[in-house]
Enzyme design. Sequence first.
Site, mmCIF file in Angstrom:
data_model
loop_
_atom_site.group_PDB
_atom_site.id
_atom_site.type_symbol
_atom_site.label_atom_id
_atom_site.label_comp_id
_atom_site.label_asym_id
_atom_site.label_seq_id
_atom_site.Cartn_x
_atom_site.Cartn_y
_atom_site.Cartn_z
ATOM 1 N N GLY A 1 -53.452 -15.438 -6.530
ATOM 2 C CA GLY A 1 -53.468 -16.329 -7.682
ATOM 3 C C GLY A 1 -53.379 -17.810 -7.350
ATOM 4 N N GLU A 2 -53.528 -18.615 -8.399
ATOM 5 C CA GLU A 2 -53.391 -20.069 -8.305
ATOM 6 C C GLU A 2 -52.444 -20.558 -9.392
ATOM 7 O OE1 GLU A 2 -56.638 -18.917 -9.082
ATOM 8 O OE2 GLU A 2 -57.532 -18.866 -7.071
ATOM 9 N N ASP B 1 -61.379 -14.592 -13.957
ATOM 10 C CA ASP B 1 -60.269 -14.356 -14.885
ATOM 11 C C ASP B 1 -59.323 -15.543 -14.787
ATOM 12 O OD1 ASP B 1 -58.204 -13.460 -16.435
ATOM 13 O OD2 ASP B 1 -57.533 -11.916 -15.048
ATOM 14 N N HIS B 2 -59.510 -16.518 -15.675
ATOM 15 C CA HIS B 2 -58.737 -17.761 -15.648
ATOM 16 C C HIS B 2 -58.014 -17.967 -16.970
ATOM 17 C CE1 HIS B 2 -59.949 -20.558 -12.192
ATOM 18 N NE2 HIS B 2 -60.374 -19.355 -11.855
ATOM 19 N N ASN C 1 -53.501 -21.161 -13.143
ATOM 20 C CA ASN C 1 -53.468 -20.117 -14.163
ATOM 21 C C ASN C 1 -52.078 -19.531 -14.392
ATOM 22 O OD1 ASN C 1 -56.400 -20.092 -14.456
ATOM 23 N ND2 ASN C 1 -56.401 -19.199 -12.406
#
Length: 319
Positions: free
Chosen positions: A104-105, A37-38, A108
């Site tokens: 997360g990251e 999911d990106h 994104n």
Amino acid sequence: MTRIGFHASHEQHPPSDLLEFVRTAEQVGFDEAMCSDHFAPWLTSQGHSGFAWSWIAAALALTRYPIGLVTAPGQRYHPVIAAQALATVEEMFPGRTWAALGSGEALNEHVTGDAWPSKPERDERLVRSADVMRRLLSGEKVNADGLVRVHEARLWTRPEIPPPILGAAISPRTAARIARWADGMITVGGDPSATRRTRESYRRAGGTGRTLLQVHVSLASTREEALAAARDQWAQGTVPPRLMPDLQQPEDFERHADPTDAKLDAAVIIGSDEAEVAGRIAAAAAGFDGVFLHHVGTDQRAFLQRCEDHLLPELRRLL
């Protein structure tokens, strides 16, 4: 028995192609599937990033097996909206989906324009987001303040049985932390000692439910071709782990990547022989309840054919 799943990479393929791949994966013998999911790809060479929540509903409608996703509530998705999405999918396809939550990251999440929090703050936000989602899925009216703010939210459409909410972990430390709230764990990697430590840390901390592993694979006619595919499509796997969460653009990952043969071999199981590749996957997946294969090359059709002919039968023999 370890279940074998197929990973659908939204960063690398248009969603229409991924629908074909996930249907074919079921036909050739995979037990289930999952997707990323990106909002953006890791690399410009990957070139895609469809909306996973739209795609997963279509994929479930076209298949019969379970399909889950790894997602990050808290910034790009408010946890109330993530809970609504998960509840809707599970209501339509009972018992066939799950979500694994991670912190997360920036790749994104920076798109919201909000500041990217420190790692401790992201970890705490994840715990609070998971709590909000679980309470909503159980039918509560939820209020919350602080890192996650919710005002009198409730889900009007819910599945009869709430779907599992797993935690995503790379390190043993994170695995122990998510054991406090998760219904299971998913991690990633091909080093048997590293995957074992992460899995055992989750169990020692009291973690329940399934333990799942995602493995990156590059399988081609020759090792040279497999290396070239990994270098083109998965070079970000060589970026130092300390940098990964904070880089914001695919070009940033390209600047920090070091795709030498040795670094690529550490990030991806690379080979041309199905028996050798199956042995390395099986070693990394020992003790896990499920393993998901992500072929990093662009030719998914050829990979799935090799899975049907050789790789899946050999993996089932070893696992």
